[in-house]
Design a protein around this motif. Structure first.
Motif, PDB file in Angstrom:
ATOM      1  N   ARG A   1       0.834  -1.209   0.000  1.00 41.85           N
ATOM      2  CA  ARG A   1       0.000   0.000   0.000  1.00 41.85           C
ATOM      3  C   ARG A   1       0.874   1.267   0.000  1.00 41.85           C
ATOM      4  O   ARG A   1       0.564   2.242  -0.685  1.00 41.85           O
ATOM      5  N   MET A   2       1.942   1.247   0.754  1.00 44.73           N
ATOM      6  CA  MET A   2       2.868   2.386   0.733  1.00 44.73           C
ATOM      7  C   MET A   2       3.502   2.542  -0.647  1.00 44.73           C
ATOM      8  O   MET A   2       3.607   3.649  -1.181  1.00 44.73           O
ATOM      9  N   PHE A   3       3.916   1.432  -1.215  1.00 47.32           N
ATOM     10  CA  PHE A   3       4.585   1.452  -2.513  1.00 47.32           C
ATOM     11  C   PHE A   3       3.665   1.995  -3.603  1.00 47.32           C
ATOM     12  O   PHE A   3       4.102   2.732  -4.491  1.00 47.32           O
ATOM     13  N   SER A   4       2.378   1.643  -3.513  1.00 49.82           N
ATOM     14  CA  SER A   4       1.423   2.080  -4.537  1.00 49.82           C
ATOM     15  C   SER A   4       0.922   3.499  -4.294  1.00 49.82           C
ATOM     16  O   SER A   4       0.216   4.066  -5.141  1.00 49.82           O
ATOM     17  N   GLY A   5       1.262   4.079  -3.130  1.00 51.54           N
ATOM     18  CA  GLY A   5       0.874   5.455  -2.845  1.00 51.54           C
ATOM     19  C   GLY A   5      -0.466   5.610  -2.174  1.00 51.54           C
ATOM     20  O   GLY A   5      -0.942   6.736  -1.980  1.00 51.54           O
ATOM     21  N   THR A   6      -1.113   4.507  -1.797  1.00 49.43           N
ATOM     22  CA  THR A   6      -2.423   4.603  -1.148  1.00 49.43           C
ATOM     23  C   THR A   6      -2.307   4.754   0.364  1.00 49.43           C
ATOM     24  O   THR A   6      -3.300   5.054   1.024  1.00 49.43           O
ATOM     25  N   TRP A   7      -1.131   4.493   0.916  1.00 47.74           N
ATOM     26  CA  TRP A   7      -0.855   4.719   2.336  1.00 47.74           C
ATOM     27  C   TRP A   7       0.290   5.716   2.465  1.00 47.74           C
ATOM     28  O   TRP A   7       1.192   5.743   1.592  1.00 47.74           O
ATOM     29  N   PRO A   8       0.293   6.516   3.522  1.00 44.00           N
ATOM     30  CA  PRO A   8       1.467   7.369   3.765  1.00 44.00           C
ATOM     31  C   PRO A   8       2.681   6.504   4.063  1.00 44.00           C
ATOM     32  O   PRO A   8       2.571   5.446   4.684  1.00 44.00           O
ATOM     33  N   LYS A   9       3.831   6.948   3.614  1.00 40.72           N
ATOM     34  CA  LYS A   9       5.066   6.180   3.792  1.00 40.72           C
ATOM     35  C   LYS A   9       5.681   6.447   5.158  1.00 40.72           C
ATOM     36  O   LYS A   9       5.820   7.595   5.568  1.00 40.72           O
TER      37      LYS A   9
END
Length: 234
Positions: A91-99
């Motif tokens: 999810r982080m990698f795809s940009g849907t979660w904050p990193k």
């Protein structure tokens, strides 16, 4: 007598059909939780077996079942963290979660970077890499669990607050750390030395109440992680 050729012939090589490597499945949050819940229900079902052994006055076998429940329950916690880790990092990698801060320094071999360049439209390569990378890791010690949860954007301190609510944040974190250390220590003692002391070889006693509480603590940790993940996913 008929002539029989007994000379050696070259062994055929590279003739076996290559088996396709199974692609790891990307499960949803609800499916990940169900894996844990369903498996834990099976572990809890062994209380019936232990109760029967106890009623038959087979104390040794009864306590063996209880000890096995401890080891299995802790293993389910570890597998849950493995599954939720892959979910969160993708999810982080795809940009849907904050990193997370730790995500920014997450290292990937150049070989996998080349895979990424060749597969710009898919994150399957990243998920497969995570699946392989984490497969041999154990996230049950307090330090490893803390580092992993902080990496995947599920703050360790926040998990402890939800799992072990106390008068204040610091007390909850302290209780959580002590609990995780206890769970891991007892699991290792059972798994690696049959629950015996290295100094005296005496076996530590175990009760049904201890195992029930042990499982309850593991469920509290998993439930807290799941709630935070679901809140972040909305």
């Amino acid at each position: 007598m008929a002539y029989r050729d007994i000379s050696l012939t070259p062994r055929a090589e590279n003739t076996r059909d290559a088996r396709p490597v199974p692609v790891p499945i990307q499960f949803s949050l609800s499916e990940i939780k169900q894996h844990f819940t369903g498996s834990m229900d099976e572990v809890k079902a062994q209380f019936v077996v232990a109760d029967k052994l106890n009623a038959d006055e087979n104390e040794v076998a009864c306590k063996m079942v209880w000890r096995s429940q401890v080891v299995l329950a802790e293993g389910l916690l570890d597998f849950y963290i493995h599954e939720i880790s892959k979910y969160c990092l993708v999810r982080m990698f795809s940009g849907t979660w904050p990193k997370s801060e730790k995500y920014k320094s997450f290292q990937i071999p150049m070989e996998k970077v080349e895979d990424a360049i060749a597969a710009l439209e898919s994150n399957d390569w990243f998920f497969e890499y995570l699946n392989k990378r984490f497969s041999r890791d154990v996230f049950l010690s307090c330090e490893s669990m803390r580092d992993q949860l902080n990496l995947i954007g599920i703050p360790f301190n926040k998990v402890m607050e939800k799992a072990f609510p106390s008068e204040n944040e610091q007390e909850a974190i302290k209780t959580g750390k002590e609990t995780i250390a206890m769970l891991f220590q007892r699991r290792n003692k059972i798994a690696h030395q049959n629950d015996r002391s290295h100094a005296s070889a005496e076996q530590t006693d175990i009760t049904k109440e201890f195992v029930e509480d042990y499982i309850s603590k593991i469920e509290s940790i998993v439930n807290a992680i799941q709630v935070i993940a679901e809140e972040t996913d909305t």
